[in-house]
Design a protein around this motif. Structure first.
Motif, PDB file in Angstrom:
ATOM      1  N   VAL A 156      -6.823  -1.120  -1.754  1.00 20.14           N
ATOM      2  CA  VAL A 156      -7.681  -0.523  -0.734  1.00 20.14           C
ATOM      3  C   VAL A 156      -6.714   0.718   0.088  1.00 20.14           C
ATOM      4  CG1 VAL A 156      -9.258  -0.876   1.171  1.00 20.14           C
ATOM      5  CG2 VAL A 156      -9.063  -2.225  -0.715  1.00 20.14           C
ATOM      6  N   SER A 157      -5.266   0.047  -0.141  1.00 23.87           N
ATOM      7  CA  SER A 157      -4.430   1.157   0.746  1.00 23.87           C
ATOM      8  C   SER A 157      -4.148   2.475   0.103  1.00 23.87           C
ATOM      9  CB  SER A 157      -3.102   0.674   0.522  1.00 23.87           C
ATOM     10  OG  SER A 157      -2.316   0.779  -0.754  1.00 23.87           O
ATOM     11  N   PHE A 158      -5.250   2.973  -1.754  1.00 19.67           N
ATOM     12  CA  PHE A 158      -5.040   4.255  -1.602  1.00 19.67           C
ATOM     13  C   PHE A 158      -6.142   5.063  -0.851  1.00 19.67           C
ATOM     14  CE2 PHE A 158      -3.403   1.812  -6.082  1.00 19.67           C
ATOM     15  CZ  PHE A 158      -2.395   1.714  -5.366  1.00 19.67           C
ATOM     16  N   TRP A 159      -6.958   4.556  -0.766  1.00 17.14           N
ATOM     17  CA  TRP A 159      -7.909   5.473  -0.330  1.00 17.14           C
ATOM     18  C   TRP A 159      -8.022   5.379   1.727  1.00 17.14           C
ATOM     19  CZ3 TRP A 159      -9.144   3.477  -4.360  1.00 17.14           C
ATOM     20  CH2 TRP A 159      -9.545   3.855  -5.755  1.00 17.14           C
TER      21      TRP A 159
ATOM     22  N   HIS B   2      -2.283   8.143   4.341  1.00 18.38           N
ATOM     23  CA  HIS B   2      -1.603   7.625   4.590  1.00 18.38           C
ATOM     24  C   HIS B   2      -0.784   8.020   5.456  1.00 18.38           C
ATOM     25  CE1 HIS B   2      -1.155  12.294   4.536  1.00 18.38           C
ATOM     26  NE2 HIS B   2      -0.155  12.249   4.694  1.00 18.38           N
ATOM     27  N   ARG B   3      -1.309   8.788   7.347  1.00 17.57           N
ATOM     28  CA  ARG B   3      -1.009   9.169   8.542  1.00 17.57           C
ATOM     29  C   ARG B   3      -1.084   7.817   8.533  1.00 17.57           C
ATOM     30  NH1 ARG B   3      -3.268  14.251   9.931  1.00 17.57           N
ATOM     31  NH2 ARG B   3      -4.958  13.653   8.371  1.00 17.57           N
ATOM     32  N   ALA B   4      -2.035   6.606   8.788  1.00 19.32           N
ATOM     33  CA  ALA B   4      -1.936   5.199   8.882  1.00 19.32           C
ATOM     34  C   ALA B   4      -1.236   4.394   8.225  1.00 19.32           C
ATOM     35  CB  ALA B   4      -3.746   4.641   8.491  1.00 19.32           C
ATOM     36  N   VAL B   5      -0.380   4.260   9.143  1.00 27.72           N
ATOM     37  CA  VAL B   5       0.830   3.013   8.613  1.00 27.72           C
ATOM     38  C   VAL B   5       0.868   1.405   9.109  1.00 27.72           C
ATOM     39  CG1 VAL B   5       3.529   2.739   8.614  1.00 27.72           C
ATOM     40  CG2 VAL B   5       2.744   5.513   9.587  1.00 27.72           C
ATOM     41  N   PRO B   6       0.572   1.523   9.931  1.00 22.69           N
ATOM     42  CA  PRO B   6      -0.179   0.510  10.472  1.00 22.69           C
ATOM     43  C   PRO B   6      -0.615  -0.408   9.606  1.00 22.69           C
ATOM     44  CG  PRO B   6       0.249   1.328  11.977  1.00 22.69           C
ATOM     45  CD  PRO B   6      -0.056   2.380  11.204  1.00 22.69           C
ATOM     46  N   ALA B   7      -1.549   0.145   9.056  1.00 22.02           N
ATOM     47  CA  ALA B   7      -3.144  -0.221   7.909  1.00 22.02           C
ATOM     48  C   ALA B   7      -2.045  -0.491   6.422  1.00 22.02           C
ATOM     49  CB  ALA B   7      -3.980   0.845   8.017  1.00 22.02           C
ATOM     50  N   ARG B   8      -1.439   0.230   5.986  1.00 16.98           N
ATOM     51  CA  ARG B   8      -1.444  -0.366   4.929  1.00 16.98           C
ATOM     52  C   ARG B   8      -0.091  -0.755   4.946  1.00 16.98           C
ATOM     53  NH1 ARG B   8      -2.057   5.952   1.548  1.00 16.98           N
ATOM     54  NH2 ARG B   8      -1.325   4.137  -0.158  1.00 16.98           N
ATOM     55  N   VAL B   9       0.381  -0.774   5.874  1.00 16.66           N
ATOM     56  CA  VAL B   9       2.125  -1.055   5.781  1.00 16.66           C
ATOM     57  C   VAL B   9       1.608  -2.976   5.528  1.00 16.66           C
ATOM     58  CG1 VAL B   9       4.038  -2.049   6.626  1.00 16.66           C
ATOM     59  CG2 VAL B   9       2.741  -0.034   6.517  1.00 16.66           C
ATOM     60  N   SER B  10       0.500  -3.358   6.857  1.00 15.42           N
ATOM     61  CA  SER B  10      -0.229  -4.513   6.996  1.00 15.42           C
ATOM     62  C   SER B  10      -0.489  -5.328   5.592  1.00 15.42           C
ATOM     63  CB  SER B  10      -0.516  -5.319   8.195  1.00 15.42           C
ATOM     64  OG  SER B  10      -2.169  -3.560   7.757  1.00 15.42           O
TER      65      SER B  10
ATOM     66  N   PHE C 218       3.206  -5.379  -5.307  1.00 16.10           N
ATOM     67  CA  PHE C 218       4.603  -4.571  -5.192  1.00 16.10           C
ATOM     68  C   PHE C 218       4.675  -3.046  -5.495  1.00 16.10           C
ATOM     69  CE2 PHE C 218       9.328  -3.720  -5.762  1.00 16.10           C
ATOM     70  CZ  PHE C 218       9.598  -5.008  -4.121  1.00 16.10           C
ATOM     71  N   LEU C 219       4.291  -2.941  -6.427  1.00 18.89           N
ATOM     72  CA  LEU C 219       3.839  -1.493  -6.471  1.00 18.89           C
ATOM     73  C   LEU C 219       2.691  -0.692  -6.259  1.00 18.89           C
ATOM     74  CD1 LEU C 219       3.461  -1.056 -10.576  1.00 18.89           C
ATOM     75  CD2 LEU C 219       5.869  -0.786  -8.799  1.00 18.89           C
ATOM     76  N   SER C 220       2.152  -1.023  -5.480  1.00 17.59           N
ATOM     77  CA  SER C 220       1.176  -0.450  -4.414  1.00 17.59           C
ATOM     78  C   SER C 220       1.954  -0.617  -3.109  1.00 17.59           C
ATOM     79  CB  SER C 220       0.073  -1.293  -4.400  1.00 17.59           C
ATOM     80  OG  SER C 220       0.104  -2.227  -3.877  1.00 17.59           O
ATOM     81  N   VAL C 221       2.488  -1.414  -2.717  1.00 14.24           N
ATOM     82  CA  VAL C 221       3.160  -1.728  -1.213  1.00 14.24           C
ATOM     83  C   VAL C 221       4.712  -0.100  -1.683  1.00 14.24           C
ATOM     84  CG1 VAL C 221       4.935  -2.612   0.268  1.00 14.24           C
ATOM     85  CG2 VAL C 221       3.521  -3.442  -0.998  1.00 14.24           C
ATOM     86  N   LEU C 222       5.409  -0.097  -2.852  1.00 11.76           N
ATOM     87  CA  LEU C 222       6.258   1.143  -3.142  1.00 11.76           C
ATOM     88  C   LEU C 222       5.203   2.302  -3.737  1.00 11.76           C
ATOM     89  CD1 LEU C 222       7.937  -0.954  -5.776  1.00 11.76           C
ATOM     90  CD2 LEU C 222       9.086  -0.661  -3.839  1.00 11.76           C
TER      91      LEU C 222
END
Length: 465
Positions: free
Chosen positions: A281-284, A287-295, A336-340
């Protein structure tokens, strides 16, 4: 006077008769002993009661030495065995053992126990006679615990036939070792064996065999296990050699178990697959929404770690890789690769913005627009779109000389904005902003990650199922 004498004699006789009819007291106690009619002895005779004179026992146990096997010094005595499995109570992967309740029966002939009988009927005894005669010393090889049931009495039965044939049966619960291979867990099948063998008598003294071949093993078709499907029960036999004592007959009860996979699909495979899909889901997400993708990335990684820990807690600590380990760790790598991937996107975006900022500082250009309008040229818009956003119509196009003076605008524009401009003309302003605010790595990840995971699942289930 003679009349008076006869009266006294009559009274004396009456008193003697009354005294003889009174109940007598037992010696040494205060209990009364009532007289019993003599006709009851004639109707209810106790045939087991030892009468005065020479006793006549039913079995002449005391006339023989039962510490020796039957036909001692001769050929090996054959002892037939059959087993009826009552239940397969439990199977432990952690301890690598199983618990089984069964009826174990032995058949042999001991002429010392023969007795005359006109009706050819057998005599049945309980466990008290077993201690007085010879019985086979069968034990369970590789057993950890075993016991004979004793509720309400000891569950042992001994049946002796007139010709000396003996049936010896007992009800036993045994916990025995089972060497399990978990390389395909939980898509595995396990084969366990319960082994029977004489402890003291070699094959020269005692020949242990299955009485009716494969028919010697009976099972209850109704019993089942929660995690396993019982596929097959069968019997085998072979010789076992000990260097210090010799060769022994050994009987095997073999059974094959196949594990039910549905429980592990619900508890392990489905949650792991959902966590991998959730990480996509983080791919959609912008990329500027840092808190959403990191959490989101941290949550999926921690959840996968919890699933892996829970599975390994209920398993023995084996030194090889299990099938479930392969699936869980590959799923963990995808998460883990999605986080990287987001770390790479964020880093490259930052590097690109710094380069554009340096270009703006090196080639300042206002292009006839207010300062607030100029700040929108950050590499996400084409020249014509920038003019449109600034309030300038399409007819207001810079001349050739102005283009050369303001070439920094073209240098600041990225290749991504040029390609997205063509798509935006077809999909409208909404689609244009989605693609322009997404990094190229996110676009490729939306296709590569699902396709790779589906390909992995196809290979995994084709190999292990």
């Amino acid at each position: 006077m003679p009349y008076f004498t006869r009266l006294i004699l009559f009274l004396l006789c009456l008193m003697v008769l009354v005294e003889s009819r009174k109940p007598k007291r037992k010696k040494g106690s205060g209990q009364l002993e009532m007289p019993k009619p003599s006709h009851l002895y004639k109707k209810n005779l106790d045939v087991t009661k030892i009468r005065k004179g020479k006793p006549q026992p039913l079995l002449r146990v005391d006339d023989h030495d039962f510490t020796m096997r039957p036909a001692f010094g001769g050929p090996a005595i054959p002892v037939g065995v059959d087993v009826q499995v009552e239940s397969l109570d439990s199977i432990s992967e952690v301890d690598m053992d199983f618990t089984m309740t069964l009826y174990l029966r032995h058949y042999w002939k001991d002429e010392r126990l023969a007795f005359p009988s006109t009706s050819n009927k057998s005599m049945t005894f309980d466990g008290r006679l077993v201690k007085k005669i010879w019985v086979p010393d069968v034990f369970f090889v590789h057993s950890k615990r075993s016991f004979i049931h004793d509720t309400t009495t000891e569950n042992i039965m001994l049946r002796v036939f007139p010709d000396g044939h003996v049936l010896y049966s007992m009800r036993i619960t045994v916990t025995a070792m089972c060497n399990m291979d978990f390389s395909h867990f939980p898509l595995d099948s396990q084969t366990c064996s319960l082994e029977l063998e004489s402890y003291a008598y070699t094959d020269e003294d005692l020949m242990l065999y299955w009485k009716n071949g494969d028919e010697s093993l009976k099972t209850d078709e109704k019993f089942s296990l929660s995690q396993f499907l019982i596929q097959k029960f069968h019997t085998t036999s072979r010789l076992a050699f000990y260097s210090s004592t010799g060769w022994y007959n050994r009987l095997y009860i073999n059974f094959t178990l196949r594990r039910h996979i549905f429980f592990f699909l619900l508890q392990t495979y489905f949650p792991a697959t959902l966590m991998v899909m959730l990480s996509w889901v983080s791919f959609w997400i912008d990329h500027r929404a840092v808190p959403a993708r990191v959490s989101l990335g941290i949550m999926t990684v921690l959840t996968m770690s919890t699933i892996i820990t829970g599975v390994n807690t209920s398993m023995p600590r084996v030194s090889y890789v299990k099938a479930v380990d392969i699936y869980l760790w590959v799923s963990f790598v995808f998460v883990f690769l999605s986080v990287l991937e987001y770390a790479a996107v964020n880093y490259l975006t930052t590097v690109q913005e710094r380069k554009e900022q340096k270009l703006r500082e090196k080639f300042p250009c206002v292009c006839g627009m207010p300062h607030s309008r100029t700040m929108m040229l950050d590499g996400s818009y084409s020249e014509s779109e920038a003019n449109s956003l600034a309030g300038y119509p399409r007819s207001h196009i810079l001349t050739e000389e102005e283009r050369q003076d303001k070439i920094v605008v073209h240098l600041a524009l990225s290749n991504e904005s040029n390609s997205s401009r063509k798509k935006g003309l077809l999909k409208g302003q909404v689609g244009l902003r989605i693609f322009q605010n997404s990094h190229a790595i996110d676009k490729y990840s939306r296709l590569i990650f699902p396709a790779s995971y589906i390909f992995f699942n196809l290979i995994y289930w084709s190999v292990f199922s």
